[in-house]
Design an enzyme around this catalytic site. Structure first.
Site, short mmCIF file in Angstrom:
data_model
loop_
_atom_site.label_atom_id
_atom_site.label_comp_id
_atom_site.label_asym_id
_atom_site.label_seq_id
_atom_site.Cartn_x
_atom_site.Cartn_y
_atom_site.Cartn_z
N LYS A 144 0.99 -1.05 -0.03
CA LYS A 144 0.22 0.01 -0.05
C LYS A 144 0.88 1.33 -0.01
O LYS A 144 0.66 2.22 -0.68
CB LYS A 144 -0.88 0.13 1.29
N ASN A 145 1.80 1.21 0.86
CA ASN A 145 2.66 2.62 0.98
C ASN A 145 3.48 2.94 -0.25
O ASN A 145 4.12 3.70 -0.16
CB ASN A 145 3.36 2.43 2.36
N ARG B 96 -5.06 11.11 3.07
CA ARG B 96 -3.80 12.07 3.55
C ARG B 96 -2.66 12.10 2.70
O ARG B 96 -1.86 13.00 2.58
CB ARG B 96 -3.58 11.60 4.93
N ASP C 191 -5.38 13.23 11.64
CA ASP C 191 -6.02 12.31 11.52
C ASP C 191 -6.04 11.41 12.62
O ASP C 191 -5.72 11.49 13.70
CB ASP C 191 -5.65 11.45 10.26
N ASP D 80 3.95 0.75 11.99
CA ASP D 80 2.53 -0.06 11.42
C ASP D 80 2.64 -1.27 11.91
O ASP D 80 1.50 -2.06 11.39
CB ASP D 80 2.69 0.12 10.01
#
Ligand code: UD1
Length: 418
Positions: free
Chosen positions: A22-23, A92, A116, A305
């Site tokens: 994802k990142n 974001r 957030d 994470d």
């Protein structure tokens, strides 16, 4: 408003493949803005965040066409250099468009992302880095308006902290700037290194990715490429802990264990048996995990994470663990939910003290963010009875088929509408 209902007590067994990170993919979609034409990413996970970033790119004028786990993106010659609040609030990471839009258009307007679920999350280092390259910024009615009237010029930039986002924003501007940029103390995450692989294939001149000094020599133009997204180390690590917490044995395929060296080392300290090859690893969980202490740090330290998932495991430990969170001020917010399940935890500033319990008991909980949501599901794999996790749109942001994958390993789990 779906929920995940998991019934604890089943030992997970089997293998699970992971998809692209994802990142990495989110930034690689943005990197495409640097070159008009037709780009393709492969190994793209089917997650909500990719869809949301697709909306940001669509707004800017690109066309994103998903094709299974491929994503084809057409970048036009003329871009609309802006990202409005309704998109930035949902995604974001959209702030990363600032650098490439300034490089290509000399102007960019991006809604200020604000805080957030992980805390305040300022963007001062992004802006300072881009200013050093010649950009000027004003905050106008909640929008960051950037201009580079004389174009961008390479500079020496030293980051106070190896911020992932600031490194990416600077990198994505510097590749098209005039002259050389020397970036000191950049982030060294594997996802940055993979972004550099993509940019280099596009024609960029970058050395030192993955080290504490990157040198970027600006080029006149870049061209579109096909790129395969690096495997998701965080998805891989989450399934490893799913296996460990359930006292089961899970093999994770299509991953790069080298990107999880610290997390696998700490799992071994808890008493997990860890075996690994070049592109797979296997974790077998102990009956009761041994307590460990760890602190989150930028890569190659223990990933923030992966902190909530590891804490879920330590909540079942046979002793007291101390966890220090160095990246985000609000990252322990989920602990209240874990305590509803019976976890014995106290927090003091950025430290959490976890006194392991033999049993937790399932109950309704709320997923406050992607990783904490996953961690609560993992806790439910071992807790007594049902754990019902709500607000699972957070989990959808980062995990493709989370419920199906855990079910394929033997978990008693279902997704249902609330
Ligand atoms: C990225 C990841 C996120 C991961 C994080 C750290 C994506 C989409 N997200 O987030 O999953 O948890 O890296 O590994 O890739 N900071 C400032 N000023 C700045 C920039 C950052 O103070 O200008 C602070 C942040 O508030 C935070 C810390 O630095 O406390 C780390 O942030 P950063 O590395 O930039 O993370 P992100 O890129 O936002």
């Amino acid at each position: 408003m779906d929920q995940i209902v998991v019934t604890g007590g089943t030992r997970l067994e089997g293998s699970v493949p992971v998809l692209g990170a994802k990142n990495a993919v989110l930034k690689q979609m943005v990197a495409m803005l640097l070159a008009p034409g037709s780009h393709r990413l492969t190994n793209v996970p089917g997650i909500l965040d990719v869809e949301l970033m697709g909306r940001v790119l669509d707004h800017i004028g690109a066309e994103c066409k998903p094709d299974g786990h491929d994503l084809i993106v057409e970048i036009p010659d003329d871009l609309r250099p802006e990202a409005p609040l309704e998109l930035v609030r949902q995604m974001r990471a959209s702030i990363i468009v600032l650098g490439p839009l300034l490089a290509r258009n000399g102007t960019a307007s991006v809604a200020f992302p604000g805080g957030d679920d992980l805390g305040a999350r300022p963007i001062d280092m992004h802006l300072a880095g881009l200013r050093a390259l010649g950009a000027e910024f004003e905050l106008e009615h909640g929008t960051v308006v950037g201009r580079a009237p004389n174009g961008l010029t390479g500079a020496e930039i030293d980051l106070e902290f190896p911020s992932v986002g600031a490194t990416e924003n600077i990198l994505l501007a510097a590749v098209l700037a005039r002259g050389e940029t020397v970036l000191g103390n950049p982030a060294r995450e594997p996802e940055i290194q993979d972004l550099v692989v993509q940019l280099t294939a596009m024609g960029a001149d970058i050395t030192g990715a993955g080290t504490s000094r990157m040198v970027i020599r600006g080029v006149g133009e870049l061209h579109p490429v096909d790129h395969r997204v690096v495997p998701d180390r965080l998805e891989a690590g989450t399934y490893a802990i799913a296996g460990a917490i359930s006292r089961g044995r899970v093999r994770v395929d299509h991953c790069l264990p080298d990107h999880l060296r610290m997390e696998l080392k700490k799992l071994a300290e808890t008493g997990c048996e860890v075996k690994r090859g070049d592109d797979w690893f296997e974790v077998e969980g102990p009956d009761r995990p041994r307590p460990i202490d760890f602190a989150t740090l930028p890569f190659p330290g223990f990933a923030t994470d992966m902190q909530p998932q590891m804490v879920a495991l330590l909540a079942f430990g046979n002793g007291t663990s101390v966890v220090t969170e160095n990246l985000y001020d609000a990252r322990f917010r989920y602990l209240g939910e874990l305590m509803r399940m019976g976890a014995d935890v106290t927090t003091e500033w950025q430290h959490a003290v976890i006194r392991g319990s033999e049993r937790l008991s399932g109950c309704p909980v709320l997923a406050p963010d992607i990783r904490a949501g996953a961690a609560l599901v993992l806790a439910g794999l071992r807790a007594d009875g049902y754990t019902i996790v709500s607000d699972i749109q957070h989990i959808d942001r980062g995990y493709e088929g989370f419920v199906d994958r855990l079910a394929s390993l033997g978990a008693v789990i279902e997704r249902r509408s609330a």
